[in-house]
Motif scaffolding. Structure first.
Motif, PDB file in Angstrom:
ATOM      1  N   HIS A 154      -1.998  81.152  93.129  1.00 26.55           N
ATOM      2  CA  HIS A 154      -1.045  80.102  92.732  1.00 26.55           C
ATOM      3  C   HIS A 154      -1.622  78.749  93.097  1.00 26.55           C
ATOM      4  CE1 HIS A 154       0.088  80.709  97.036  1.00 26.55           C
ATOM      5  NE2 HIS A 154       0.270  79.396  97.028  1.00 26.55           N
ATOM      6  N   HIS A 203       5.868  83.118  94.440  1.00 23.11           N
ATOM      7  CA  HIS A 203       5.609  81.967  93.586  1.00 23.11           C
ATOM      8  C   HIS A 203       4.309  82.156  92.829  1.00 23.11           C
ATOM      9  CE1 HIS A 203       3.793  81.225  97.460  1.00 23.11           C
ATOM     10  NE2 HIS A 203       3.288  80.044  97.171  1.00 23.11           N
ATOM     11  N   HIS A 218      -2.870  72.274  96.969  1.00 23.78           N
ATOM     12  CA  HIS A 218      -3.852  73.342  97.207  1.00 23.78           C
ATOM     13  C   HIS A 218      -3.911  74.343  96.060  1.00 23.78           C
ATOM     14  CE1 HIS A 218      -0.160  75.287  98.976  1.00 23.78           C
ATOM     15  NE2 HIS A 218      -0.665  76.389  98.452  1.00 23.78           N
ATOM     16  N   SER A 220      -4.582  78.467  95.864  1.00 24.67           N
ATOM     17  CA  SER A 220      -4.384  79.516  96.852  1.00 24.67           C
ATOM     18  C   SER A 220      -5.054  80.812  96.439  1.00 24.67           C
ATOM     19  CB  SER A 220      -2.891  79.763  97.041  1.00 24.67           C
ATOM     20  OG  SER A 220      -2.704  80.724  98.059  1.00 24.67           O
ATOM     21  N   TYR A 259      -4.861  76.907 105.786  1.00 21.69           N
ATOM     22  CA  TYR A 259      -5.276  75.884 104.818  1.00 21.69           C
ATOM     23  C   TYR A 259      -6.517  75.211 105.355  1.00 21.69           C
ATOM     24  CZ  TYR A 259      -0.653  76.507 102.920  1.00 21.69           C
ATOM     25  OH  TYR A 259       0.469  77.056 102.380  1.00 21.69           O
ATOM     26  N   GLU A 269      -5.980  77.434 100.175  1.00 20.59           N
ATOM     27  CA  GLU A 269      -5.233  78.332 101.061  1.00 20.59           C
ATOM     28  C   GLU A 269      -5.809  79.730 100.929  1.00 20.59           C
ATOM     29  OE1 GLU A 269      -1.140  79.070  99.752  1.00 20.59           O
ATOM     30  OE2 GLU A 269      -0.568  79.659 101.779  1.00 20.59           O
TER      31      GLU A 269
HETATM   32 FE    FE Z   1       0.468  78.220  98.794  1.00 23.94          FE
END
Ligand code: FE
Ligand code: M3P
Length: 311
Positions: A154, A203, A218, A220, A259, A269
């Motif tokens: 994501h 998400h 970021h 991920s 992170y 991330e």
């Molecule tokens: Fe994230």
């Protein structure tokens, strides 16, 4: 749930300051698999357990950040339908021809109210994960090289008009709200952070309200266990990768996370954990006064750099 319409995060094109330094970092430290370089000098990668040809594309530029992100839809008919639905809502779209990105079909491009360039596409070559489709072993050498995430999972994008972004994603693109972060009571508790899913992940994309359009917080990468997140933190230490936050656990989405910054100042991330929400579930709300624990559950720290620095 049946996954139709928009299926998953497909690709992100990141701007990097030195393509050779970044290529080595994404390949040997993060541990992505390099899959190609195009005539423009863009370098393509996939995470080892992805089947599509590419997910992270690096482009050399004078500043860090994200050029665009693309999400894969089920098929060409879905792409045509989204085009009609977006246009009917007054969102201008354009088609980028097949082949403009390596091994990738036609892309439907539009600008989000947050200022981000966003794409949908239906075709990208399946190159597989190298293990084959008949009696495959559970993993191979690519799964041990660098941090070796299993997928680009994501992105979190910062920009204005989060309310309009939420409306577009939930009313046109078929996403649903899984978690949200509220602003201060004095400001009327506006939704300042939204976590949107098109699958049964917590998400597939997230947005946070920010005055500057088109910003990257970021990208991920998914790891399969907390132990792999700790191993990623060891690799960050060994390579002197600057860490922004973690390893810790978010309250928001329950992710187990770190992170850190790539050599150009793009935050990435590495995370594991979370949970599997279903379409009938009500969203979870984080109030402003408890947001410290939403961010960093054990300590409740409001990490200044995490909240303020974007590329
Ligand atoms: Fe994230
Ligand atoms: C994530 C995640 C914030 C939380 C971010 C959470 C902005 O990035 O993957 O769960 O507080």
């Amino acid at each position: 749930m049946a996954i139709t319409g928009v299926m998953r995060a497909g690709h992100a094109q990141l701007r990097v300051l030195d393509i050779q330094v970044s290529r080595k970092f994404y390949r040997d430290v993060i541990g992505l698999v390099e899959t190609g370089e195009d005539a423009q000098g863009r370098v393509y990668f996939k995470a080892w357990d992805e089947r599509d040809h590419n997910s992270i594309v690096l482009r050399q530029a004078d500043s860090a950040g994200v050029d665009f992100v693309g999400y894969r839809v089920l098929d060409a008919a879905s792409l045509d339908q989204f085009e009609r639905d977006l246009n009917a809502r007054g969102v201008a779209t354009r088609r980028i021809p097949a082949g403009e990105m390596l091994e990738t079909g036609e892309r439907l491009r539009f600008t989000l109210p947050s200022g981000h360039e966003f794409e949908l596409f239906a075709e990208k070559a399946h190159v597989g994960n190298g293990l084959g489709l008949k009696n495959p072993p559970p993993w191979g050498p690519d799964a041990e090289h660098g941090m070796a995430p299993v997928r680009f999972d994501h992105c979190l994008l910062y920009g204005p008009n989060v309310a309009a972004v939420k409306a577009l994603f939930t009313e046109v693109l078929g996403f649903r709200l899984v978690e949200r972060i509220l602003g201060p009571v004095e400001a009327g508790e506006p939704e300042v952070g939204i976590f949107l899913s098109c699958s049964n992940k917590t998400h597939d994309i997230a947005f946070v309200e920010h005055p500057n359009p088109g910003k990257l917080h970021h990208v991920s990468f998914r790891l399969n266990s907390w132990e792999r997140v700790q191993r990623a933190s060891d690799i960050m230490g060994m390579n002197r990768v600057p860490i922004d936050m973690g390893p810790t656990r978010h309250g928001v989405t329950r992710g187990e996370t770190i992170y850190a910054w790539d050599p150009s100042g793009n935050r990435f991330e590495t995370f594991a954990g979370g949970y599997e929400p279903y379409p009938d579930w009500e969203p979870i709300t984080w109030t402003f006064d408890e947001f410290g624990h939403g961010l960093d559950y054990p300590t409740g720290t409001l990490h200044e750099s995490f909240l303020g620095v974007v590329s």
